[in-house]
Design an enzyme around this catalytic site. Sequence first.
Site, PDB file in Angstrom:
ATOM      1  CD  GLU A  20       9.141 -11.110 -21.062  1.00 61.61           C
ATOM      2  OE1 GLU A  20       9.932 -10.328 -20.462  1.00 61.61           O
ATOM      3  OE2 GLU A  20       9.603 -11.794 -21.738  1.00 61.61           O
ATOM      4  CE  LYS A  21       5.286  -9.792 -11.036  1.00 63.18           C
ATOM      5  NZ  LYS A  21       4.135  -9.246 -10.484  1.00 63.18           N
ATOM      6  NE  ARG A  49      23.805  -6.814 -31.993  1.00 60.75           N
ATOM      7  CZ  ARG A  49      22.703  -6.842 -31.380  1.00 60.75           C
ATOM      8  NH1 ARG A  49      21.914  -7.182 -31.904  1.00 60.75           N
ATOM      9  NH2 ARG A  49      22.731  -6.176 -30.420  1.00 60.75           N
ATOM     10  CE  LYS A  85      23.699  -4.147 -23.853  1.00 61.21           C
ATOM     11  NZ  LYS A  85      23.936  -5.410 -24.744  1.00 61.21           N
ATOM     12  CD  GLU A 123      15.531  -8.435 -26.943  1.00 58.42           C
ATOM     13  OE1 GLU A 123      16.262  -8.213 -27.724  1.00 58.42           O
ATOM     14  OE2 GLU A 123      14.608  -7.685 -26.702  1.00 58.42           O
ATOM     15  CG  ASN A 141      21.092  -9.324 -28.976  1.00 60.17           C
ATOM     16  OD1 ASN A 141      19.971  -9.152 -29.222  1.00 60.17           O
ATOM     17  ND2 ASN A 141      21.794  -9.121 -27.813  1.00 60.17           N
ATOM     18  CB  VAL A 148      28.880  -2.607 -29.347  1.00 64.33           C
ATOM     19  CG1 VAL A 148      29.785  -1.744 -29.008  1.00 64.33           C
ATOM     20  CG2 VAL A 148      27.965  -2.290 -30.543  1.00 64.33           C
TER      21      VAL A 148
HETATM   22  C1  MV4 Z   1      12.322  -6.272 -19.122  1.00 62.22           C
HETATM   23  C2  MV4 Z   1      12.471  -5.588 -18.236  1.00 62.22           C
HETATM   24  C3  MV4 Z   1      11.890  -6.015 -16.968  1.00 62.22           C
HETATM   25  N1  MV4 Z   1      10.913  -7.047 -17.053  1.00 62.22           N
HETATM   26  N2  MV4 Z   1      11.417  -7.337 -19.422  1.00 62.22           N
HETATM   27  C4  MV4 Z   1      14.910  -3.366 -22.149  1.00 62.22           C
HETATM   28  C5  MV4 Z   1      15.634  -3.905 -23.415  1.00 62.22           C
HETATM   29  C6  MV4 Z   1      14.757  -5.032 -23.917  1.00 62.22           C
HETATM   30  N3  MV4 Z   1      15.760  -6.081 -24.414  1.00 62.22           N
HETATM   31  C7  MV4 Z   1      13.971  -5.673 -22.749  1.00 62.22           C
HETATM   32  N4  MV4 Z   1      14.112  -4.668 -21.770  1.00 62.22           N
HETATM   33  C8  MV4 Z   1      13.770  -4.961 -20.480  1.00 62.22           C
HETATM   34  N5  MV4 Z   1      12.812  -5.857 -20.492  1.00 62.22           N
HETATM   35  C9  MV4 Z   1      10.687  -7.543 -17.981  1.00 62.22           C
HETATM   36  N6  MV4 Z   1       9.862  -8.278 -18.180  1.00 62.22           N
HETATM   37  C10 MV4 Z   1      13.439  -4.389 -18.104  1.00 62.22           C
HETATM   38  C11 MV4 Z   1      14.103  -4.206 -19.171  1.00 62.22           C
HETATM   39  C12 MV4 Z   1      14.734  -2.967 -19.136  1.00 62.22           C
HETATM   40  C13 MV4 Z   1      16.203  -3.267 -19.574  1.00 62.22           C
HETATM   41  C14 MV4 Z   1      16.570  -4.224 -19.749  1.00 62.22           C
HETATM   42  C15 MV4 Z   1      18.128  -4.521 -19.904  1.00 62.22           C
HETATM   43  C16 MV4 Z   1      18.960  -3.250 -19.721  1.00 62.22           C
HETATM   44  C17 MV4 Z   1      18.486  -2.288 -19.505  1.00 62.22           C
HETATM   45  C18 MV4 Z   1      16.933  -2.043 -19.424  1.00 62.22           C
HETATM   46  C19 MV4 Z   1      16.605  -0.795 -19.034  1.00 62.22           C
HETATM   47  C20 MV4 Z   1      15.204  -0.807 -18.831  1.00 62.22           C
HETATM   48  C21 MV4 Z   1      14.324  -1.805 -19.032  1.00 62.22           C
END
Ligand code: MV4
Length: 447
Positions: free
Chosen positions: A200-201, A292, A237, A288, A290, A295
Amino acid sequence: MFEKILIANRGEIALRIIQACRELGVKTVAVHSTADRDSLHVAYADEDVCIGPPAAQDSYLNISSLISAAEITGADAVHPGYGFLAENAHFAEVLQECRLTWIGPRPETIRLMGDKSKARETAAAAGVPILPGSKEPLASAEAARRLAEEIGYPVILKAAAGGGGRGMRVVARLEEIDSQWNTARNEAAKAFGDGTLYLEKYLVEPRHIEVQVLGDRHGSAVHLGERECSIQRRHQKLLEEAPSTALTPELRRRITDAALALAARVRYENAGTVEFLLDSDGRFYFMEMNTRIQVEHPVTEEVTGVDLVKEQIRIAAGERMGVAESKVPRGHAIECRVNAEHPRTFVPSAGRLTTFHMPGGPGVRVDTHGYEGYEFPPYYDSLIAKVIAHGADRAEAVARMDRALEFFEIQGVHTTIPLHRGILHDPDFLAGRLSTRFMERFQRGDR
Ligand code: MV4
């Protein structure tokens, strides 16, 4: 309604599920490892079964022990809580084969959303915005390079079998893509037994906003608003709130509509959460889903008045959900996850809780399995209590949280309470200036 529910979990969530069962008049079976004999979920359940030694692999993750425990006690349903087997489609299927009801979405939905590349494709098909990236899993580093060239750097490689931040690699420029491809692929193969990657970007400083949904077998689906979960460290979190300071009513309508469109597309049953990234221009993208209870579900409960765990049980029993329509948040709620960890080093801290006085008063809720004298074990996650503060507005919720944490007396283990109090006094936090990089800046201390 069910007669007896087996809770395939431990800690505060096992206790939370027991509370819901009591209110519904449903009997409960606790399962526990030998390390959890003196746990509150065991004390409060109607019956309990020891399912194995401390290591989760041999107890809380042991499907045959869990099924034996359900059969011996005559349970008719299983609630998985979060973590452990909560998103294990195979477990859900095996239960059904044993005539036990799984309290969660259909196994096919769990499997679909567990494949993060397919989930992305499904979101796109439902008209939900996704980031530019791969339509399907990438066949080679070469394919990744071609696609990255097309959409522009930075990009992120993600494991299809991953999620929650595991098995991801950011690629800043062309020179890095081959090495990052290899690292990500090896990590994913090792961690999930599946090296499938998609791309992904990459958004540099987004917010993490998620929408709570509920769907039942009668075709009803509602949303219960959003939670802002940007304050996290290493994908754990620390503090969540509802509503998000970033959403206007118009943006809230669009993001919740998007979550409902995805839920409708898969005829989603039970409680689920659709995660989004929100960029600084107010554009949001599916990340995404989830499948479930999460928390942080209490912040949604506080601002909507809906008991999510009772709704999960009603829905799994085939009843209509007790929520007639989607909700707009009432007031503001914040949750602090109090971990038994050192507040600066985050080193886990197990031991006896020699003092444990919980806060109370207006607008304060504490979900915990802790009690004075409890021996907090070292084998599982370090969550010791969730403090949830609700107020008429964000300022009141913050003030209530701050005094609740001040009045929370825990001795015998280190806790993250001082860290949370620091966050609550941070000027960016107070101004609602949040992003997934908040903790990076906060911990550098340039405030
Ligand atoms: C990303 C992103 C930036 N751009 N995807 C981290 C958890 C996983 N579910 C996906 N995550 C991320 N995906 C793209 N295309 C940044 C994160 C990310 C993040 C996302 C939510 C909460 C905290 C985070 C910390 C670092 C990176």
